[in-house]
Design a protein around this motif. Structure first.
Motif, mmCIF file in Angstrom:
data_model
loop_
_atom_site.group_PDB
_atom_site.id
_atom_site.type_symbol
_atom_site.label_atom_id
_atom_site.label_comp_id
_atom_site.label_asym_id
_atom_site.label_seq_id
_atom_site.Cartn_x
_atom_site.Cartn_y
_atom_site.Cartn_z
ATOM 1 N N ASN A 56 -14.312 3.502 -6.548
ATOM 2 C CA ASN A 56 -13.775 4.177 -7.476
ATOM 3 C C ASN A 56 -14.576 5.110 -8.594
ATOM 4 O OD1 ASN A 56 -11.430 2.934 -6.844
ATOM 5 N ND2 ASN A 56 -11.901 0.890 -7.437
ATOM 6 N N SER A 79 -2.090 4.237 0.538
ATOM 7 C CA SER A 79 -3.449 3.824 0.373
ATOM 8 C C SER A 79 -4.143 3.238 1.331
ATOM 9 C CB SER A 79 -3.731 3.540 -1.083
ATOM 10 O OG SER A 79 -2.971 2.027 -1.138
ATOM 11 N N PHE A 80 -5.563 3.319 1.524
ATOM 12 C CA PHE A 80 -6.265 2.725 2.548
ATOM 13 C C PHE A 80 -7.593 2.320 2.006
ATOM 14 C CE2 PHE A 80 -3.634 5.745 4.706
ATOM 15 C CZ PHE A 80 -3.015 5.172 5.715
ATOM 16 N N GLN A 81 -8.055 1.012 2.425
ATOM 17 C CA GLN A 81 -9.220 0.606 2.013
ATOM 18 C C GLN A 81 -10.273 0.459 3.094
ATOM 19 O OE1 GLN A 81 -9.579 0.151 -1.443
ATOM 20 N NE2 GLN A 81 -11.859 -0.126 -1.255
ATOM 21 N N PHE A 82 -11.445 0.756 2.959
ATOM 22 C CA PHE A 82 -12.444 0.710 4.140
ATOM 23 C C PHE A 82 -13.788 0.081 3.558
ATOM 24 C CE2 PHE A 82 -9.898 4.502 4.869
ATOM 25 C CZ PHE A 82 -9.338 4.316 5.748
ATOM 26 N N ASN A 114 -14.560 -2.252 1.720
ATOM 27 C CA ASN A 114 -14.620 -2.717 0.243
ATOM 28 C C ASN A 114 -14.987 -1.457 -0.756
ATOM 29 O OD1 ASN A 114 -14.194 -5.329 0.735
ATOM 30 N ND2 ASN A 114 -16.257 -5.840 1.241
ATOM 31 N N ARG A 115 -15.894 -0.688 -0.282
ATOM 32 C CA ARG A 115 -16.211 0.555 -1.358
ATOM 33 C C ARG A 115 -15.513 1.734 -1.028
ATOM 34 N NH1 ARG A 115 -20.177 -1.237 -4.618
ATOM 35 N NH2 ARG A 115 -20.638 0.526 -5.269
ATOM 36 N N PHE A 116 -15.081 2.086 0.010
ATOM 37 C CA PHE A 116 -14.418 3.283 0.402
ATOM 38 C C PHE A 116 -12.808 3.217 0.441
ATOM 39 C CE2 PHE A 116 -18.700 3.543 2.171
ATOM 40 C CZ PHE A 116 -19.125 4.700 1.959
ATOM 41 N N SER A 117 -12.353 4.399 -0.030
ATOM 42 C CA SER A 117 -10.814 4.271 0.023
ATOM 43 C C SER A 117 -10.438 5.627 0.296
ATOM 44 C CB SER A 117 -10.262 3.767 -1.409
ATOM 45 O OG SER A 117 -10.765 4.873 -2.305
ATOM 46 N N TYR A 142 -14.918 6.696 -3.288
ATOM 47 C CA TYR A 142 -16.224 5.709 -2.925
ATOM 48 C C TYR A 142 -16.409 4.927 -4.461
ATOM 49 C CZ TYR A 142 -20.800 3.905 -2.674
ATOM 50 O OH TYR A 142 -21.900 3.063 -2.448
ATOM 51 N N ASN A 154 0.641 -1.104 -0.026
ATOM 52 C CA ASN A 154 -0.038 0.039 -0.063
ATOM 53 C C ASN A 154 0.790 1.249 0.019
ATOM 54 O OD1 ASN A 154 -2.321 -1.386 -0.050
ATOM 55 N ND2 ASN A 154 -2.407 -1.857 2.387
#
Length: 359
Positions: free
Chosen positions: A294, A248-251, A253-256, A292, A194
């Motif tokens: 992508n 980069s971070f992922q929250f 599944n749909r938020f980044s 959100y 990441n």
């Protein structure tokens, strides 16, 4: 200028611009070719121009050519338009980038920053003192840059990509003066999970711009002031380095989220930056992008940390905030950024860019 580069520079000058070389008027102004540091792309400018480590689209040809390895599609195009100083200055940028194969990419970019329709009223009055409006002529003052970029994935270090730019500069002041210049940039990016790291070295060979003035248009003006002028001169743009890092971070599944920072190091002397000496100056930048699915993006950033003196003579540190939004769907991306926002929240620069990627 590095003493080792002086013989090479002078040799190129004599070979390519013999008239300018004979004039022997060579200088290294602090803000030479500064139009190349305004920046391109609403995404980048909305994040405070933080891009060296994270850029992976067609604008990588400008920010860091190493980022071209990682283009979303085979064909990638981008266009940007912005206006500065209440629309007086027009800033336009266009680029096309393509994947040559899975490990290399190529891009071409064009930048124009200019002021158009400037009135030349020097001949408004004839020899009898009468006004002749039909004698008014209009001209433009514009700076152009043409960049050819190439990037390739390293075979020695996993996740490392390398890139370079060859750029041609053309500057025009109506029929009064024009200039040609040439320079080379180099960049690198390293991706580890990441984390992303970047290095961009601009004008690594020192970029020179050879000016040629038109004596027929300017000589009368100088003679009135009893000044002499040199019809030819050369500006030297000294190297600058940009070091960058991002994560980069992922929250859910749909938020980044993407958080990045750049440190720009100039070598042309002391500037009004957070850290500065008589030799180098360091300008830090911070940028954030929230996404959100992508598809929708919200961006912000801070740059241009400067010490400003008010009317009472008191100095205080100020930063330039930047904001942006973006929407992406089916290879098409529209970005909007608000930059150069003052203390009273009056927006002085709006940037719009459009990008399209397809196979």
């Amino acid at each position: 200028m590095n003493k080792k580069l002086v013989p090479i520079f002078l040799l190129l000058t004599y070979l390519l611009f013999p008239d300018q070389a004979q004039a022997q008027d060579i200088s290294a102004p602090k803000y030479s070719n500064e139009f190349l540091n305004i920046g391109v792309g609403a995404r980048a400018l909305g994040m405070g121009s933080v891009q060296s480590a994270i850029v992976r689209d067609a604008t990588a040809g400008f920010w860091n050519p190493a980022g071209l390895v990682g283009l979303p599609k085979r064909h990638n195009a981008a266009y940007m338009h912005s206006e500065l100083f209440a629309g007086i200055i027009k800033n336009d940028y266009g680029s096309y980038a393509t994947n040559l194969d899975s490990t290399s990419a190529l891009a071409f970019s064009v930048i124009r920053v200019g002021v158009d329709d400037i009135a030349d009223t020097r001949r408004l009055q004839n020899e009898y003192g009468a006004i002749q409006y039909d004698s008014i002529e209009f001209f433009s003052v514009a700076d152009y840059a043409f960049l050819a970029s190439y990037a390739r994935q390293s075979n020695l270090i996993k996740g490392l990509t390398l890139g370079a730019n060859a750029k041609i500069i053309y500057r025009n002041v109506g029929k009064f003066a024009n200039a040609w210049g040439f320079g080379i940039d180099a960049g690198a990016q390293l991706r580890r999970g990441n984390w992303q790291f970047g290095l961009m070295a601009k004008d690594i060979t020192t970029t020179f711009t050879a000016w040629r003035l038109n004596p027929d248009e300017l000589e009368d003006t100088y003679l009135k002031d009893q000044e002499s002028f040199n019809a030819n001169s050369i500006e030297v743009t000294l190297p600058r380095l940009i070091l960058g890092a991002g994560r980069s971070f992922q929250f859910a599944n749909r938020f980044s989220a993407l958080v990045a920072t750049d440190l720009e190091i100039t070598t042309d002397g002391k500037r009004n930056t957070l850290l500065s000496t008589g030799v180098v100056s360091v300008d830090p930048r911070v940028g954030v992008e929230l996404g959100y699915a992508n598809s929708v993006f919200l961006r912000g950033g801070f740059n241009n940390v400067q010490q400003i003196e008010d009317l009472d003579g008191k100095s205080s540190w100020k930063v330039q905030p930047n904001f942006g939004i973006g929407v992406a769907t089916r290879g098409l991306q529209l970005d909007l950024a608000l930059s150069k926002v003052s203390d009273n929240s009056q927006v002085s620069s709006v940037i719009v860019s459009l990008a399209y990627s397809f196979d």
